[in-house]
Motif scaffolding. Structure first.
Motif: not given
Length: 302
Positions: A78-102
């Motif tokens: 079964a697919v682990p419901v708490r598993g890790r995976f590559r999030v792809g372009s969701i990474s951009k939201t993290f980067v954008a958050t840091v930019v806006l904090q700055l």
């Protein structure tokens, strides 16, 4: 054969959904019906397009986690419901958050030009702003369009290659911009977020990975989230990931779980879990990470 063609579309789909509501808690029967509907939709994703899928939904009824399909082809695991995976372009939201904090801290401005932070990196950078990089209106060409894509052999040959942001940006700017005037048109660009990663480093003296770790991953205790850099591995637990390749002229699914994520960098290299993504999005939208007005300032039409 029908099943094989479906597998070639994608490997593992993952979803994290935050729902805010003031509605009363549903009755047990209603809750059960709702969750069965969620599971049915997850099963449909696997039926039409994936080897496996997972989801987490948080709403007034509590937390629901589900999975469908398998974690590895050829098994019934079964697919682990708490598993890790590559999030792809969701990474951009993290980067954008840091930019806006700055921006909130006064370390950079939304209307700062790219040229002011990255001199002579982008032709026409003196008319291109941080805001336009964030909202994909800068006109800078998307470097992904210059790369070999699956199922071709050239794509497979690059699997372990380490790319630098400078290399990828150079590929992009060798092509003409998507619009003559920055800010005039929307055109999705991974290159814009590579540039934002470099601007974060110039503004802070630290890599965007370090800033994401110190500003978001650490404070929110996102234990399943990481910025892997050049590391090809995904920590357990995790499902396997597959892409179509053509070693002998016929496309078939190949295990592509391990690969060098520097190909995506600040535009898409991160690893996470549905739980962590839900926690991150909730903190972003409730004002914990940045003031709400900055989201409007950065992403509304100017």
């Amino acid at each position: 054969m029908k099943r094989v063609h479906r597998v070639l579309v994608t490997a593992t789909a993952a979803f994290a959904v935050v729902v805010a509501s003031s509605a009363a808690v549903a009755a047990p029967a209603e809750k059960a019906t709702d969750r069965r509907a969620l599971q049915a939709r997850l099963d449909h994703v696997v039926d039409v397009a994936a080897v496996g899928a997972m989801a987490e939904v948080r709403d007034e009824r509590g937390v629901w986690r589900g999975s469908s399909g398998v974690a590895r082809l050829g098994t019934d695991r079964a697919v682990p419901v708490r598993g890790r995976f590559r999030v792809g372009s969701i990474s951009k939201t993290f980067v954008a958050t840091v930019v806006l904090q700055l921006v909130d801290e006064g370390e950079l401005g939304l209307d700062d030009t790219v040229e002011s932070w990255l001199p002579r990196v982008v032709p026409g950078g003196d008319g291109m702003t941080v805001r336009q990089l964030l909202n994909h209106t800068s006109g800078v060409y998307d470097y992904v369009r210059t790369l070999p894509m699956p199922p071709g052999r050239e794509f497979v040959a690059n699997r372990w290659r380490t790319w630098t942001p400078d290399e990828l940006v150079a590929r992009a700017v060798a092509s003409p911009p998507t619009s003559e005037t920055p800010g005039a048109e929307y055109a999705y660009s991974n290159t814009g977020y590579l540039l934002l990663g470099q601007i974060i480093e110039k503004a802070t003296g630290h890599s965007y990975a370090d800033e994401i770790g110190q500003r978001i991953i650490g404070p929110l205790r996102l234990g399943g989230t990481s910025v892997p850099g050049t590391s090809p591995r995904i920590p357990n637990p995790r499902p396997r990931a597959y892409l179509p390749v053509e070693p002998g002229g016929t496309a078939r699914p190949a295990d592509y779980t391990e690969m060098n994520p520097s190909l995506f960098g600040a535009a898409g290299e991160m690893i996470s879990t549905t739980r962590d993504l839900n926690r991150f999005v909730a903190a972003l939208l409730d004002g914990t990470l940045i003031p709400a007005h900055l989201l409007d300032d950065a992403f509304c039409d100017q």
